[in-house]
Scaffold this motif. Structure first.
Motif, mmCIF file in Angstrom:
data_model
loop_
_atom_site.group_PDB
_atom_site.id
_atom_site.type_symbol
_atom_site.label_atom_id
_atom_site.label_comp_id
_atom_site.label_asym_id
_atom_site.label_seq_id
_atom_site.Cartn_x
_atom_site.Cartn_y
_atom_site.Cartn_z
ATOM 1 N N THR A 467 -11.613 -3.916 2.461
ATOM 2 C CA THR A 467 -11.240 -5.319 2.651
ATOM 3 C C THR A 467 -10.346 -5.503 3.878
ATOM 4 O O THR A 467 -9.937 -6.621 4.185
ATOM 5 C CB THR A 467 -10.500 -5.843 1.412
ATOM 6 O OG1 THR A 467 -9.361 -4.997 1.156
ATOM 7 C CG2 THR A 467 -11.407 -5.837 0.191
ATOM 8 N N PHE A 468 -10.055 -4.417 4.592
ATOM 9 C CA PHE A 468 -9.172 -4.455 5.763
ATOM 10 C C PHE A 468 -9.796 -5.277 6.886
ATOM 11 O O PHE A 468 -10.941 -5.063 7.262
ATOM 12 C CB PHE A 468 -8.895 -3.034 6.242
ATOM 13 C CG PHE A 468 -7.966 -2.929 7.423
ATOM 14 C CD1 PHE A 468 -6.628 -2.630 7.238
ATOM 15 C CD2 PHE A 468 -8.435 -3.104 8.727
ATOM 16 C CE1 PHE A 468 -5.773 -2.509 8.322
ATOM 17 C CE2 PHE A 468 -7.588 -3.000 9.815
ATOM 18 C CZ PHE A 468 -6.249 -2.701 9.604
ATOM 19 N N THR A 469 -9.043 -6.216 7.431
ATOM 20 C CA THR A 469 -9.426 -6.948 8.650
ATOM 21 C C THR A 469 -8.201 -7.041 9.538
ATOM 22 O O THR A 469 -7.068 -6.827 9.088
ATOM 23 C CB THR A 469 -9.941 -8.363 8.342
ATOM 24 O OG1 THR A 469 -8.859 -9.151 7.804
ATOM 25 C CG2 THR A 469 -11.095 -8.337 7.347
ATOM 26 N N ASP A 470 -8.414 -7.392 10.793
ATOM 27 C CA ASP A 470 -7.270 -7.548 11.699
ATOM 28 C C ASP A 470 -6.365 -8.683 11.249
ATOM 29 O O ASP A 470 -5.142 -8.603 11.392
ATOM 30 C CB ASP A 470 -7.771 -7.814 13.118
ATOM 31 C CG ASP A 470 -8.545 -6.642 13.699
ATOM 32 O OD1 ASP A 470 -8.281 -5.494 13.277
ATOM 33 O OD2 ASP A 470 -9.420 -6.874 14.552
ATOM 34 N N ALA A 471 -6.959 -9.720 10.673
ATOM 35 C CA ALA A 471 -6.172 -10.871 10.234
ATOM 36 C C ALA A 471 -5.481 -10.611 8.905
ATOM 37 O O ALA A 471 -4.408 -11.164 8.633
ATOM 38 C CB ALA A 471 -7.072 -12.105 10.121
ATOM 39 N N SER A 472 -6.077 -9.776 8.060
ATOM 40 C CA SER A 472 -5.518 -9.481 6.742
ATOM 41 C C SER A 472 -5.638 -7.978 6.479
ATOM 42 O O SER A 472 -6.583 -7.522 5.829
ATOM 43 C CB SER A 472 -6.251 -10.274 5.657
ATOM 44 O OG SER A 472 -5.710 -9.996 4.371
ATOM 45 N N PRO A 473 -4.688 -7.205 7.003
ATOM 46 C CA PRO A 473 -4.835 -5.737 6.985
ATOM 47 C C PRO A 473 -4.447 -5.068 5.674
ATOM 48 O O PRO A 473 -3.670 -4.105 5.653
ATOM 49 C CB PRO A 473 -3.912 -5.310 8.124
ATOM 50 C CG PRO A 473 -2.827 -6.339 8.119
ATOM 51 C CD PRO A 473 -3.503 -7.637 7.747
ATOM 52 N N LYS A 474 -4.990 -5.554 4.572
ATOM 53 C CA LYS A 474 -4.766 -4.897 3.287
ATOM 54 C C LYS A 474 -6.050 -4.201 2.861
ATOM 55 O O LYS A 474 -7.115 -4.812 2.810
ATOM 56 C CB LYS A 474 -4.344 -5.902 2.210
ATOM 57 C CG LYS A 474 -2.909 -6.377 2.314
ATOM 58 C CD LYS A 474 -2.516 -7.194 1.082
ATOM 59 C CE LYS A 474 -1.064 -7.671 1.171
ATOM 60 N NZ LYS A 474 -0.650 -8.420 -0.043
ATOM 61 N N SER A 475 -5.929 -2.937 2.535
ATOM 62 C CA SER A 475 -7.081 -2.159 2.095
ATOM 63 C C SER A 475 -7.486 -2.561 0.683
ATOM 64 O O SER A 475 -6.715 -3.171 -0.069
ATOM 65 C CB SER A 475 -6.743 -0.666 2.112
ATOM 66 O OG SER A 475 -5.696 -0.396 1.175
ATOM 67 N N LEU A 476 -8.711 -2.197 0.308
ATOM 68 C CA LEU A 476 -9.172 -2.389 -1.065
ATOM 69 C C LEU A 476 -8.254 -1.652 -2.032
ATOM 70 O O LEU A 476 -7.966 -2.133 -3.134
ATOM 71 C CB LEU A 476 -10.605 -1.881 -1.202
ATOM 72 C CG LEU A 476 -11.211 -1.863 -2.609
ATOM 73 C CD1 LEU A 476 -11.314 -3.275 -3.171
ATOM 74 C CD2 LEU A 476 -12.581 -1.178 -2.592
ATOM 75 N N THR A 477 -7.763 -0.497 -1.620
ATOM 76 C CA THR A 477 -6.873 0.291 -2.472
ATOM 77 C C THR A 477 -5.557 -0.446 -2.706
ATOM 78 O O THR A 477 -5.065 -0.508 -3.844
ATOM 79 C CB THR A 477 -6.607 1.659 -1.833
ATOM 80 O OG1 THR A 477 -7.855 2.320 -1.580
ATOM 81 C CG2 THR A 477 -5.753 2.524 -2.741
ATOM 82 N N ARG A 478 -4.982 -1.015 -1.641
ATOM 83 C CA ARG A 478 -3.741 -1.761 -1.830
ATOM 84 C C ARG A 478 -3.990 -3.006 -2.677
ATOM 85 O O ARG A 478 -3.162 -3.340 -3.543
ATOM 86 C CB ARG A 478 -3.126 -2.156 -0.486
ATOM 87 C CG ARG A 478 -1.873 -3.013 -0.679
ATOM 88 C CD ARG A 478 -1.041 -3.174 0.558
ATOM 89 N NE ARG A 478 0.048 -4.115 0.316
ATOM 90 C CZ ARG A 478 1.030 -4.389 1.173
ATOM 91 N NH1 ARG A 478 1.051 -3.787 2.353
ATOM 92 N NH2 ARG A 478 1.968 -5.261 0.864
ATOM 93 N N VAL A 479 -5.091 -3.693 -2.453
ATOM 94 C CA VAL A 479 -5.419 -4.865 -3.273
ATOM 95 C C VAL A 479 -5.521 -4.458 -4.746
ATOM 96 O O VAL A 479 -5.028 -5.154 -5.639
ATOM 97 C CB VAL A 479 -6.742 -5.501 -2.789
ATOM 98 C CG1 VAL A 479 -7.205 -6.570 -3.776
ATOM 99 C CG2 VAL A 479 -6.559 -6.110 -1.401
ATOM 100 N N THR A 480 -6.130 -3.306 -5.000
ATOM 101 C CA THR A 480 -6.231 -2.800 -6.366
ATOM 102 C C THR A 480 -4.856 -2.473 -6.929
ATOM 103 O O THR A 480 -4.547 -2.783 -8.086
ATOM 104 C CB THR A 480 -7.126 -1.547 -6.407
ATOM 105 O OG1 THR A 480 -8.427 -1.878 -5.903
ATOM 106 C CG2 THR A 480 -7.253 -0.997 -7.815
ATOM 107 N N ALA A 481 -3.996 -1.848 -6.124
ATOM 108 C CA ALA A 481 -2.644 -1.496 -6.571
ATOM 109 C C ALA A 481 -1.824 -2.732 -6.913
ATOM 110 O O ALA A 481 -0.982 -2.707 -7.815
ATOM 111 C CB ALA A 481 -1.941 -0.679 -5.493
#
Length: 494
Positions: A467-481
């Motif tokens: 899910t990482f993008t330059d505008a929203s740099p949160k990984s799928l793993t962080r979103v899950t956490a």
């Protein structure tokens, strides 16, 4: 804690723990068949779990913890019981299969989207040890249809995912030398868990089962002192007669559950054969190398993220770019109540799709969790504030809270394709310490030797399109956490 602790802790991380597991041979290191390196046994630079997976410290004495955690097991992979070729539950199944020439137990379950996911766990055999995943699959939406993504761990590197590794504390000895206890005895202080025999048992499966678990048990070598030390950061006796080799029981349980995207991996280390202060080590399992970008060995690394006991660490290479040592990074956002996590991102070399592998702490019941992180004065700052580039003299590989891209061939410009990935904790488990420092201005309590004498860690294994993008740099793993209810198996805790 005093300055001596800080100095010893930093030295241990930067010189001993930090050099472990390098995918690229260290200067003077000899190559091993599994793609790792044998950088010596002194525990100094290049030592540790750098590819010794043949069990040269355990051999026949590595034994197994004969099913003590097996519970209501439905069979074993050690040859004592013949498993049915296929067992089917409600949205979960187990079958014996061969993947890339490897005999496995393949588990299939339907995820939150009702799509099949699989994990193939290597079975113990007379010719090679088991206890880890050699292939994983899941499906993602592709237009109006679905396509299967394959995570491959059948060839090369340190092969597969989910085994145990633990590094000894790097010590100062009373003869003026420094290193690890194992090193003094000519042994690796952190051999790969794939080098030791396992016994595998799976839970009973009925037509109504909505979850399945598979537990592996083994004995893992760990050197300590014969006499418990009140302070393991103090000078340690160098005499061989002052040391003792423990064969520590380790249990690893994989859990697969209908309706959940991610399997859970429980790791339990049994300290009942030791007393507080005889040992001091970290816990790096789950550990391994798999080609998680749809089996693309040429997929370059894109970014790294983690959340340790203090805060969030994020590299900020462009989503369409590659991670280098010159990438911007931040490590000053407090972790708060977010679950601990670790994520590694890689971009497929031909399709450009950004994939990731991740681990998220999943505490259940009365779990207190473990302390994640090692000593680093970069913890709490940023690249802009410190001026420190990744893997520079100011930010060494041993200061990273978890093992991943720092041992995968990062350079100042060229893309890296190595994919070592691990969990991690403080290196003081087994000791009598009650407080540890992660930087000169941050300390945290630690239950280094619990009253139960059991160290338990539970993680969700996250795999997916990032899910990482330059505008929203949160990984799928962080979103899950950060999720209140992550899509992770919660059944059958070890």
């Amino acid at each position: 804690m005093n300055r001596r602790w800080l100095a010893v802790a930093f030295l241990g991380m930067a010189l001993g723990w930090g050099a472990c597991g390098s995918d690229a041979p260290s200067p003077g290191a000899g190559s091993l068949p599994d793609g790792g390196t044998d950088a010596g046994v002194s525990g100094g630079p290049g030592g540790g779990d750098s590819g010794i997976d043949a069990g040269n410290t355990g051999g026949a004495d590595s034994g197994v913890d004969a099913g003590s955690t097996g519970g209501s097991d439905g069979g074993t992979d050690g040859g004592t019981t013949v498993d049915p070729a296929l067992e089917q539950g409600d949205g979960v199944s187990r079958e014996t299969a061969t993947v890339g020439g490897v005999s496995v137990d393949r588990y299939t379950w339907t995820d939150a989207q009702g799509r099949p996911r699989t994990v193939s766990l290597k079975r113990e055999s007379a010719s090679s040890h088991g206890g880890y995943a050699v292939q994983l699959t899941y499906q993602v939406k592709s237009g109006a249809s679905w396509r299967t993504v394959t995570v491959d761990g059948t060839t090369g590197g340190e092969r597969g995912y989910g085994y145990f590794v633990a590094h000894e504390l790097y010590r100062s000895f009373d003869n003026g030398s420094s290193g690890t206890l194992a090193g003094l005895h000519g042994e690796d202080d952190s051999p790969l868990g794939v080098g030791f025999a396992v016994q595998g048992t799976h839970s009973a499966i009925s037509a109504g089962s909505t979850s399945i678990s598979h537990t592996f048990t083994q004995r893992y070598p760990k050197w300590g002192t014969r006499v418990a030390m009140a302070d393991v950061t103090a000078t340690t006796p160098a005499a061989a007669s002052a040391h003792q080799k423990f064969l520590v029981p380790v249990s690893i349980r994989w859990v697969f559950q209908k309706g959940m995207d991610f399997p859970r991996i429980d790791t339990r280390v049994d300290l009942s054969e030791a007393t507080a202060g005889q040992l001091s080590f970290d816990m790096r399992g789950p550990y391994g190398v798999v080609e998680f970008a749809d089996s693309d060995v040429n997929a370059p690394l894109n970014n790294v993220q983690w959340g340790d006991a203090r805060g969030h660490f994020t590299t900020l290479a462009p989503a369409a770019g590659s991670l280098t040592t010159q990438a911007n990074w931040t490590w000053n956002e407090p972790i708060g109540t977010v679950r601990k996590y670790h994520a590694l991102l890689a971009r497929h070399s031909s399709t450009g799709v950004l994939y990731e592998i991740g681990l998220v702490e999943m505490k259940l019941g009365a779990d207190t969790g473990l302390v994640h992180g090692v000593y680093s004065d970069n913890n709490g700052t940023t690249k802009a504030a410190s001026g420190h580039a990744l893997l520079s003299a100011g930010f060494s590989e041993g200061e990273w809270s978890y093992q991943s891209a720092q041992y995968s061939g990062l350079t100042t410009a060229s893309p890296a394709t190595g994919k070592k990935f691990a969990w991690g904790t403080s290196p003081f488990y087994g000791s009598s310490l009650s407080t540890v420092y992660l930087s000169s201005d941050f300390s945290t309590p630690i239950a280094a030797f619990p009253a139960s004498k059991l160290l338990t860690s539970r993680t969700c294994l996250v795999l997916g399109v990032s899910t990482f993008t330059d505008a929203s740099p949160k990984s799928l793993t962080r979103v899950t956490a950060e999720s209140a209810s992550p899509s992770c198996a919660t059944a059958e805790p070890l």
